[in-house]
Design a protein around this motif. Sequence first.
Motif, PDB file in Angstrom:
ATOM      1  N   SER A   1      -0.979 -18.648  11.616  1.00 12.58           N
ATOM      2  CA  SER A   1       0.373 -18.826  12.142  1.00 12.58           C
ATOM      3  C   SER A   1       1.216 -19.676  11.202  1.00 12.58           C
ATOM      4  CB  SER A   1       0.310 -19.486  13.524  1.00 12.58           C
ATOM      5  OG  SER A   1      -0.373 -18.661  14.445  1.00 12.58           O
TER       6      SER A   1
ATOM      7  N   ALA B   1       6.699 -16.150  14.708  1.00 15.10           N
ATOM      8  CA  ALA B   1       5.735 -16.947  13.961  1.00 15.10           C
ATOM      9  C   ALA B   1       5.785 -18.411  14.391  1.00 15.10           C
ATOM     10  CB  ALA B   1       6.006 -16.825  12.462  1.00 15.10           C
TER      11      ALA B   1
ATOM     12  N   SER C   1       4.171 -18.727  17.791  1.00 17.00           N
ATOM     13  CA  SER C   1       2.723 -18.587  17.683  1.00 17.00           C
ATOM     14  C   SER C   1       2.086 -19.868  17.154  1.00 17.00           C
ATOM     15  CB  SER C   1       2.387 -17.412  16.768  1.00 17.00           C
ATOM     16  OG  SER C   1       0.999 -17.298  16.579  1.00 17.00           O
ATOM     17  N   LEU C   2       2.738 -20.505  16.163  1.00 18.91           N
ATOM     18  CA  LEU C   2       2.212 -21.749  15.624  1.00 18.91           C
ATOM     19  C   LEU C   2       2.236 -22.848  16.681  1.00 18.91           C
ATOM     20  CD1 LEU C   2       1.170 -23.433  13.261  1.00 18.91           C
ATOM     21  CD2 LEU C   2       3.565 -23.851  12.586  1.00 18.91           C
TER      22      LEU C   2
ATOM     23  N   SER D   1      -0.508 -22.180  19.211  1.00 24.49           N
ATOM     24  CA  SER D   1      -1.855 -22.409  18.681  1.00 24.49           C
ATOM     25  C   SER D   1      -2.148 -23.898  18.556  1.00 24.49           C
ATOM     26  CB  SER D   1      -2.018 -21.716  17.322  1.00 24.49           C
ATOM     27  OG  SER D   1      -1.121 -22.256  16.359  1.00 24.49           O
TER      28      SER D   1
END
Length: 474
Positions: A399, A423, A426-427, A430
């Motif tokens: 990510s 992105a 998602s980072l 996570s």
Amino acid sequence: MFKKVCMLICMFVFVAGCSGHKRRPIEPPQPLPEAYIEEEGLSYAHYPIGKWWEQFNDEKLNELMEEAFQNNLDITQAFAKLEQVQAVIRATSAAQKPFLDAEGEVKRERSPSFLGDYMGNSYQVSLLAGYEVDLWEKYASQIRAAALETEATYEDIRALYMSLSAQLVELYYLAVEQRAQLCLTDSTIASFEEALERVELRYRQGLTSALDVYEAQQNLARARAARPVFEATLAVTEHALATLLGHYPDREIAGDLASIPEIPSAFPAGLPSGILQRRPDIRAAFLRVKASDEKIATAIAERFPSFNLIGSYGKSSMAFATGDIVGVFWNAILNVAQPIFDGGRRVAEVDRTRAVFKENLSMYHKAVLAAFQEVEDALARNRTSEEHIVLLNHQRESSSNAVRVSTFRYMEGLIDYLPVIAAQQSLFESERAILSARRQLISDRVQLARALGGEWMDEYINERFIADNGEKNQ
């Protein structure tokens, strides 16, 4: 006559010997497993692990643990209950001992007689002693049952210390995780604010559309919306931790640690057979089975005759018109009582105690099976949580690379802003997931330590006994 009484007593003894209760061996569900299925291939480390929470190397946590053991109200209640049980066993033991009573009576009376009204004083002073011969071990069984109940209550206290230590560590690191989540959210919000400024600058320069601005604003609003959830969870957790320590809800007691520490290796599980001795809840269940077996013996003994030795000795003075009678008196009595008809009450009590024994035996077997399940579950969760963290780290790395590449391509005008948002989100997710997974691994370590049991709490219990006895003697 005396010979007939002796023969009758011998007959009672013979009948009792044939009908007395035979205590049963108490075994766990057989056969015990030779190894934990979730620990195949691992070597067995030395056990016990002692004060397992100290392996987190957190002085604040150690201080809170000491405070909890001193001030937690559940522990205070448990020790009060133990005192009650100990008083019961002393009272039960007293029934097996002889009793001695002192009696006295002083009387002044006036009565008519042939010689005229007479007024005089009378008195009687005596000692009365009695003793019931525990021929069928009725009282002995009661005392053994009470002693076993006392031991079981002590094991309950040990189990409470274990449960309390696990609960405190769980709450402490849940609070740490929520602070870490807040820090991550704040840094993410700051990062999204910078990204929004860049998008707005490009929009003013005519390099992008208004849709990209709205999408960046939406991304920032989503991150901000997550913050109150973590704040609420942190507040509730800190309140619960303060109450656990015997305080009113407080936000300061738990400290301000905001980073999850290095997590110690999984605690050694040892050989499965050792869990029967290390788990206080199993030992308590075992002791209560034995106590219920002794209560069967007591119920059976109630059906047999009782033998009471009673004696008195004293001095009396009886006033009569013809003169006072003064002298010493004594008597010795052997009282024998045999239940003949009670409507089946004593037989029903025997049946009831036998049913209680079966119930407690099933509870003991269930406790053993549940303990083995808890260890197996904890071992499985420890293993899978470690694997989960490894995979999440790979996801975060991917990510992070996606954010870097997509941001570069967007700034070069090669793509629109939607891939950048995906992105970034998602980072963010996570990194949040890694914090939760690391805290979950701590929870799994805690549950494994709790499931394995131990003897570390005996030190704290002995200190509490000494402190309580010191207060009583003051």
